[in-house]
Motif scaffolding. Sequence first.
Motif, PDB file in Angstrom:
ATOM      1  N   VAL A  47      70.779  21.084 -10.793  1.00 17.45           N
ATOM      2  CA  VAL A  47      72.066  21.180 -10.095  1.00 17.45           C
ATOM      3  C   VAL A  47      72.662  19.788  -9.905  1.00 17.45           C
ATOM      4  CG1 VAL A  47      73.207  21.943  -7.984  1.00 17.45           C
ATOM      5  CG2 VAL A  47      71.325  23.278  -8.922  1.00 17.45           C
ATOM      6  N   ILE A  48      71.827  18.837  -9.522  1.00 11.79           N
ATOM      7  CA  ILE A  48      72.300  17.468  -9.311  1.00 11.79           C
ATOM      8  C   ILE A  48      72.769  16.852 -10.621  1.00 11.79           C
ATOM      9  CG2 ILE A  48      71.561  15.154  -8.619  1.00 11.79           C
ATOM     10  CD1 ILE A  48      69.648  16.579  -6.616  1.00 11.79           C
ATOM     11  N   ILE A  49      72.010  17.049 -11.701  1.00 14.54           N
ATOM     12  CA  ILE A  49      72.404  16.505 -13.005  1.00 14.54           C
ATOM     13  C   ILE A  49      73.710  17.130 -13.474  1.00 14.54           C
ATOM     14  CG2 ILE A  49      71.741  16.409 -15.446  1.00 14.54           C
ATOM     15  CD1 ILE A  49      68.830  16.141 -14.470  1.00 14.54           C
ATOM     16  N   SER A  50      73.860  18.435 -13.291  1.00 11.84           N
ATOM     17  CA  SER A  50      75.102  19.109 -13.688  1.00 11.84           C
ATOM     18  C   SER A  50      76.289  18.589 -12.886  1.00 11.84           C
ATOM     19  CB  SER A  50      74.972  20.619 -13.504  1.00 11.84           C
ATOM     20  OG  SER A  50      73.981  21.139 -14.333  1.00 11.84           O
ATOM     21  N   ALA A  51      76.091  18.338 -11.605  1.00  8.36           N
ATOM     22  CA  ALA A  51      77.171  17.810 -10.773  1.00  8.36           C
ATOM     23  C   ALA A  51      77.566  16.406 -11.217  1.00  8.36           C
ATOM     24  CB  ALA A  51      76.753  17.818  -9.310  1.00  8.36           C
ATOM     25  N   VAL A  52      76.583  15.590 -11.600  1.00 12.32           N
ATOM     26  CA  VAL A  52      76.888  14.244 -12.091  1.00 12.32           C
ATOM     27  C   VAL A  52      77.663  14.313 -13.403  1.00 12.32           C
ATOM     28  CG1 VAL A  52      75.828  12.134 -13.010  1.00 12.32           C
ATOM     29  CG2 VAL A  52      74.979  13.130 -10.895  1.00 12.32           C
ATOM     30  N   VAL A  53      77.276  15.218 -14.295  1.00 17.00           N
ATOM     31  CA  VAL A  53      78.002  15.398 -15.556  1.00 17.00           C
ATOM     32  C   VAL A  53      79.436  15.851 -15.276  1.00 17.00           C
ATOM     33  CG1 VAL A  53      78.127  16.804 -17.660  1.00 17.00           C
ATOM     34  CG2 VAL A  53      75.957  15.822 -16.949  1.00 17.00           C
ATOM     35  N   LEU A  54      79.607  16.726 -14.311  1.00 16.56           N
ATOM     36  CA  LEU A  54      80.945  17.175 -13.921  1.00 16.56           C
ATOM     37  C   LEU A  54      81.791  16.017 -13.414  1.00 16.56           C
ATOM     38  CD1 LEU A  54      83.014  19.436 -13.240  1.00 16.56           C
ATOM     39  CD2 LEU A  54      81.820  19.708 -11.074  1.00 16.56           C
ATOM     40  N   ILE A  55      81.230  15.178 -12.580  1.00 17.24           N
ATOM     41  CA  ILE A  55      81.971  14.035 -12.030  1.00 17.24           C
ATOM     42  C   ILE A  55      82.331  13.035 -13.126  1.00 17.24           C
ATOM     43  CG2 ILE A  55      81.759  12.034 -10.496  1.00 17.24           C
ATOM     44  CD1 ILE A  55      80.109  13.903  -8.638  1.00 17.24           C
ATOM     45  N   VAL A  56      81.395  12.774 -14.043  1.00 21.32           N
ATOM     46  CA  VAL A  56      81.684  11.860 -15.157  1.00 21.32           C
ATOM     47  C   VAL A  56      82.789  12.436 -16.033  1.00 21.32           C
ATOM     48  CG1 VAL A  56      80.722  10.881 -17.277  1.00 21.32           C
ATOM     49  CG2 VAL A  56      79.424  10.767 -15.162  1.00 21.32           C
ATOM     50  N   GLY A  57      82.742  13.733 -16.294  1.00 19.60           N
ATOM     51  CA  GLY A  57      83.788  14.374 -17.080  1.00 19.60           C
ATOM     52  C   GLY A  57      85.153  14.275 -16.422  1.00 19.60           C
ATOM     53  N   LEU A  58      85.193  14.480 -15.116  1.00 22.44           N
ATOM     54  CA  LEU A  58      86.470  14.346 -14.400  1.00 22.44           C
ATOM     55  C   LEU A  58      86.973  12.918 -14.433  1.00 22.44           C
ATOM     56  CD1 LEU A  58      85.811  16.624 -11.288  1.00 22.44           C
ATOM     57  CD2 LEU A  58      87.376  17.072 -13.199  1.00 22.44           C
ATOM     58  N   PHE A  59      86.067  11.962 -14.300  1.00 22.29           N
ATOM     59  CA  PHE A  59      86.440  10.557 -14.349  1.00 22.29           C
ATOM     60  C   PHE A  59      87.017  10.201 -15.725  1.00 22.29           C
ATOM     61  CE2 PHE A  59      85.317   6.118 -15.293  1.00 22.29           C
ATOM     62  CZ  PHE A  59      86.076   5.484 -14.321  1.00 22.29           C
ATOM     63  N   LEU A  60      86.396  10.674 -16.789  1.00 21.20           N
ATOM     64  CA  LEU A  60      86.878  10.381 -18.135  1.00 21.20           C
ATOM     65  C   LEU A  60      88.243  11.041 -18.404  1.00 21.20           C
ATOM     66  CD1 LEU A  60      83.645  10.607 -20.301  1.00 21.20           C
ATOM     67  CD2 LEU A  60      84.932   8.552 -19.658  1.00 21.20           C
ATOM     68  N   ARG A  61      88.474  12.195 -17.819  1.00 16.55           N
ATOM     69  CA  ARG A  61      89.767  12.863 -18.008  1.00 16.55           C
ATOM     70  C   ARG A  61      90.882  12.134 -17.303  1.00 16.55           C
ATOM     71  NH1 ARG A  61      90.831  18.591 -17.534  1.00 16.55           N
ATOM     72  NH2 ARG A  61      92.617  17.852 -18.680  1.00 16.55           N
ATOM     73  N   LYS A  62      90.600  11.543 -16.148  1.00 17.09           N
ATOM     74  CA  LYS A  62      91.629  10.839 -15.377  1.00 17.09           C
ATOM     75  C   LYS A  62      91.905   9.443 -15.928  1.00 17.09           C
ATOM     76  CE  LYS A  62      92.236  13.963 -12.254  1.00 17.09           C
ATOM     77  NZ  LYS A  62      93.475  14.657 -12.061  1.00 17.09           N
ATOM     78  N   ARG A  63      90.953   8.900 -16.652  1.00 12.63           N
ATOM     79  CA  ARG A  63      91.089   7.559 -17.183  1.00 12.63           C
ATOM     80  C   ARG A  63      92.092   7.525 -18.331  1.00 12.63           C
ATOM     81  NH1 ARG A  63      86.613   4.237 -20.176  1.00 12.63           N
ATOM     82  NH2 ARG A  63      87.376   2.156 -19.773  1.00 12.63           N
ATOM     83  N   LYS A  64      92.907   6.487 -18.384  1.00 17.20           N
ATOM     84  CA  LYS A  64      93.936   6.408 -19.422  1.00 17.20           C
ATOM     85  C   LYS A  64      93.486   5.661 -20.623  1.00 17.20           C
ATOM     86  CE  LYS A  64      97.768   6.969 -16.405  1.00 17.20           C
ATOM     87  NZ  LYS A  64      99.079   6.588 -16.051  1.00 17.20           N
TER      88      LYS A  64
END
Length: 64
Positions: A47-64
């Motif tokens: 669960v923790i690893i999946s949450a970290v992957v989710l946060i990294v994915g959101l960060f990459l989407r917001k990055r220009k």
Amino acid sequence: MKTIGLILTILGLAGTVFYGMQAIQNSESFSFLGMDVAVSSADWTPVIISAVVLIVGLFLRKRK
């Protein structure tokens, strides 16, 4: 980068939901002094690893 971010976001969200539901269901309850006590025997690492992957994915989407 946005495509990778989208893929990581989807995988992280799916993993968090799937492993989170599985972890919630892995609990045992017993009665102690007239009260029901629930003890989780789940492994929270996925669960923790999946949450970290989710946060990294959101960060990459917001990055220009």
